[in-house]
Design a protein around this motif. Structure first.
Motif, short mmCIF file in Angstrom:
data_model
loop_
_atom_site.label_atom_id
_atom_site.label_comp_id
_atom_site.label_asym_id
_atom_site.label_seq_id
_atom_site.Cartn_x
_atom_site.Cartn_y
_atom_site.Cartn_z
N VAL A 1 -14.20 -17.14 -3.44
CA VAL A 1 -13.88 -15.84 -2.86
C VAL A 1 -12.39 -15.61 -3.10
O VAL A 1 -11.55 -16.32 -2.54
N VAL A 2 -12.06 -14.64 -3.96
CA VAL A 2 -10.67 -14.45 -4.36
C VAL A 2 -10.21 -13.05 -3.96
O VAL A 2 -11.01 -12.12 -3.87
N PRO A 3 -8.91 -12.86 -3.74
CA PRO A 3 -8.41 -11.52 -3.39
C PRO A 3 -8.17 -10.66 -4.62
O PRO A 3 -8.11 -11.16 -5.75
N THR A 4 -8.05 -9.36 -4.40
CA THR A 4 -7.67 -8.40 -5.44
C THR A 4 -6.46 -7.62 -4.93
O THR A 4 -6.45 -7.16 -3.79
N TYR A 5 -5.45 -7.48 -5.78
CA TYR A 5 -4.21 -6.81 -5.39
C TYR A 5 -4.40 -5.29 -5.43
O TYR A 5 -4.54 -4.69 -6.49
N ARG A 6 -4.43 -4.67 -4.24
CA ARG A 6 -4.61 -3.21 -4.13
C ARG A 6 -3.33 -2.61 -3.51
O ARG A 6 -3.13 -2.68 -2.30
N PRO A 7 -2.44 -2.03 -4.34
CA PRO A 7 -1.13 -1.60 -3.84
C PRO A 7 -1.06 -0.15 -3.37
O PRO A 7 0.04 0.37 -3.15
N ASP A 8 -2.20 0.53 -3.18
CA ASP A 8 -2.18 1.95 -2.85
C ASP A 8 -1.27 2.27 -1.66
O ASP A 8 -0.59 3.29 -1.65
N ALA A 9 -1.26 1.42 -0.64
CA ALA A 9 -0.50 1.70 0.57
C ALA A 9 0.99 1.84 0.30
O ALA A 9 1.70 2.55 1.03
N VAL A 10 1.47 1.15 -0.76
CA VAL A 10 2.91 1.19 -1.06
C VAL A 10 3.20 1.89 -2.39
O VAL A 10 4.31 1.80 -2.92
N VAL A 11 2.20 2.61 -2.91
CA VAL A 11 2.36 3.36 -4.16
C VAL A 11 2.08 4.85 -3.96
O VAL A 11 2.61 5.68 -4.70
N ASN A 12 1.30 5.19 -2.96
CA ASN A 12 0.88 6.57 -2.75
C ASN A 12 1.68 7.23 -1.64
O ASN A 12 1.40 7.02 -0.45
N PRO A 13 2.68 8.05 -1.97
CA PRO A 13 3.51 8.66 -0.94
C PRO A 13 2.78 9.69 -0.08
O PRO A 13 3.32 10.13 0.94
N ASP A 14 1.56 10.08 -0.49
CA ASP A 14 0.80 11.02 0.33
C ASP A 14 0.25 10.39 1.59
O ASP A 14 -0.12 11.10 2.54
N PHE B 1 1.97 -13.89 -5.28
CA PHE B 1 1.38 -14.42 -4.05
C PHE B 1 -0.14 -14.34 -4.11
O PHE B 1 -0.85 -15.29 -3.76
N PHE B 2 -0.65 -13.20 -4.57
CA PHE B 2 -2.10 -13.02 -4.69
C PHE B 2 -2.67 -13.95 -5.78
O PHE B 2 -3.72 -14.58 -5.59
N LYS B 3 -1.98 -14.01 -6.90
CA LYS B 3 -2.48 -14.82 -8.01
C LYS B 3 -2.56 -16.30 -7.63
O LYS B 3 -3.48 -17.01 -8.04
N ALA B 4 -1.62 -16.76 -6.83
CA ALA B 4 -1.63 -18.15 -6.37
C ALA B 4 -2.84 -18.45 -5.51
O ALA B 4 -3.21 -19.61 -5.33
N ARG B 5 -3.46 -17.41 -4.97
CA ARG B 5 -4.65 -17.56 -4.14
C ARG B 5 -5.92 -17.17 -4.89
O ARG B 5 -6.94 -16.90 -4.28
N GLY B 6 -5.83 -17.14 -6.21
CA GLY B 6 -7.01 -16.96 -7.04
C GLY B 6 -7.23 -15.58 -7.60
O GLY B 6 -8.21 -15.36 -8.33
N ALA B 7 -6.37 -14.62 -7.27
CA ALA B 7 -6.59 -13.25 -7.75
C ALA B 7 -6.58 -13.19 -9.27
O ALA B 7 -5.77 -13.83 -9.93
N THR B 8 -7.50 -12.39 -9.82
CA THR B 8 -7.54 -12.15 -11.27
C THR B 8 -7.40 -10.67 -11.60
O THR B 8 -7.36 -10.30 -12.76
N GLU B 9 -7.34 -9.80 -10.56
CA GLU B 9 -7.40 -8.36 -10.79
C GLU B 9 -6.44 -7.61 -9.87
O GLU B 9 -6.07 -8.09 -8.80
N THR B 10 -6.10 -6.39 -10.30
CA THR B 10 -5.51 -5.39 -9.43
C THR B 10 -6.48 -4.22 -9.35
O THR B 10 -7.40 -4.09 -10.17
N ASP B 11 -6.27 -3.35 -8.36
CA ASP B 11 -7.17 -2.21 -8.18
C ASP B 11 -6.35 -1.02 -7.72
O ASP B 11 -5.51 -1.16 -6.81
#
Length: 466
Positions: free
Chosen positions: A188-201, A235-245
């Motif tokens: 079970v690996v995480p995925t990096y989802r940066p919307d909260a810090v990329v979307n000024p709306d 940080f995410f990749k060290a915990r197994g992440a292979t993707e961003t979204d």
């Protein structure tokens, strides 16, 4: 109603016979779930699911959006309010309400998924109705108390080889750390989802940005902001992440000179940027994320074309992801060139494009994916994660881009028990399509067999690096 063993396969006897053989070869293959929205806490804590409604109804916007469309209040379905106002807490009452309205799901994908789960997980072959609602609730509730119904056991039962959760860039990933520390074999690996810090709306953007700098210790500048993303990705990749979204409103990309990008960031951070500049900032960040992926190897998923929170009243009272997101146009042809001019010809990078603009499949999705080495087509997504949606996707994209510029299937679900159901549907639809190509004389059956395995397992495993 018992599941028909030939459901979704061709009616024609010749094609059905071929499809049966193909499906028999892929039915039991492991499941790759590269875009899951399941809660990592389920696997970390491995606690029993509390009741049938918490399992099937409350987390599944496919179910409660249909009920809401017919006037059923979300509070009555146990969906929590933003203000912690009253919401139904009795699982049996929620289940009865679901049963009263079950007819609404006739002919829809949620019915296929739900009845697959009832039969294959709980050995229930009755169709849900007001008359049997209580007895089915009791049967499921009793089963949920057994150890074999806990999340880790179901992970094994569903033959899941890997599942990627979807996590905010600001998450501490404590549950992922707990899974790793437990020694459990599940992936079970995480995925990096940066919307909260990329979307000024977003209304919480300023607070999220401050938290990003606090977490990383980087300077509150454009250079520091990019470094903060690199730090969190690591940080995410060290915990197994292979993707961003990336769930942007549009697919627009930009490639500004660094000095202009820095000025834009300063305006966004100060809260003085206008709506057009918000869009330009998101566009620039897709290109920046592509540059970062070229360096760190994370696969990029772009999920544009959804007008989020279309129902403003519902968003105000219930927050995000409550079934009120509506598809919009996606103009990839004009949106992507700035990004593609930077990374599009790099065969070591994988950018997976999704769209909710179904009429654009053959014009905007398949042709670019059939040309640029970095691009791949995501599968029929969200509103088109359905029998007819998958058929149309295959028919309108495969002649132009083939299947090897696609990435197989992604179940994209918050409802744990629908994962095997959705993969079952996708595998049946693909086997039916391949059987038709065999019967039309366009494929040999051994080729179709290999393609069925690719579509069911190998393409997703390779594309998402899982």
């Amino acid at each position: 109603m018992a599941l028909n063993p030939d459901r979704l396969l061709p009616i024609s006897p010749d094609a059905q016979a071929v499809a049966r053989r193909l499906f028999a070869a892929v039915e039991k293959l492991p499941v790759i779930s590269p875009h899951g929205h399941t809660d990592p806490a389920w696997y970390a804590r491995n606690l029993p699911f509390p009741d049938p409604s918490t399992l099937f109804v409350i987390p599944d916007h496919y179910i409660f959006r249909m009920l809401y469309s017919q006037g059923v209040p979300l509070e009555a379905l146990g969906v929590p309010r933003v203000d912690d106002g009253p919401a139904e807490a009795d699982g049996r009452s929620i289940w009865r309400l679901f049963a009263e309205h079950y007819r609404l799901f006739r002919g829809t994908p949620p019915r296929l998924w739900f009845e697959h789960a009832l039969e294959t997980v709980f050995d229930i072959k009755e169709q849900l109705s007001p008359d049997n609602a209580d007895s089915l609730y009791d049967t499921i509730a009793a089963a949920l108390s057994e150890d074999e119904m806990r999340p880790r056991a179901l992970y094994d039962r569903f033959r899941i080889a890997a599942i990627a959760t979807t996590d905010s860039a600001l998450e501490d990933l404590a549950d992922h750390d707990a899974i790793a520390a437990s020694g459990w074999h599940g992936r079970v690996v995480p995925t990096y989802r940066p919307d909260a810090v990329v979307n000024p709306d977003r209304p919480d953007f300023a607070a999220a940005l401050a938290r990003l700098f606090e977490l990383t210790g980087e300077s509150e500048t454009w250079t520091g902001y990019l470094a903060a993303h690199r730090s969190r990705r690591s940080f995410f990749k060290a915990r197994g992440a292979t993707e961003t979204d990336h769930g942007h409103p549009s697919a627009l990309t930009a490639n500004l000179p660094p000095i202009d990008a820095a000025r834009l960031f300063d305006k966004v951070r100060a809260g003085t940027a206008d709506i057009g500049e918000h869009e330009l900032f998101r566009a620039q960040m897709l290109t920046e994320m592509a540059r970062m992926s070229r360096d760190d190897g994370l696969v990029i998923q772009i999920h544009p074309g959804s007008l989020r929170n279309h129902n403003s009243w519902l968003f105000e009272h219930f927050d995000f992801d409550k079934g009120a997101d509506i598809p919009t146009r996606t103009d990839y042809v004009h949106a992507l060139p700035p990004l593609l001019s930077v990374v599009g010809n790099d065969p070591t990078l994988t950018i997976i494009l999704f769209t909710l603009d179904e009429i654009a499949y053959s014009r905007e999705l398949a042709p670019p994916a059939g040309h640029y080495p970095a691009l791949r087509m995501g599968p029929a997504w969200w509103f088109f994660d359905s029998l007819e949606g998958m058929r149309r996707f295959r028919e309108t994209t495969s002649e132009t881009a083939g299947i090897y510029n696609a990435v197989g299937f992604s179940d994209d679900t918050r409802a744990f028990l629908s994962i095997p159901a959705r993969h079952d549907v996708a595998r049946r639809v693909d086997c039916a399509w391949l059987a038709r190509l065999v019967c039309d004389g366009r494929l040999e059956e051994d080729e179709a067999h290999e393609m069925a395995v690719d579509l069911s397992f190998r393409l997703a495993k390779a594309a998402y690096r899982l």
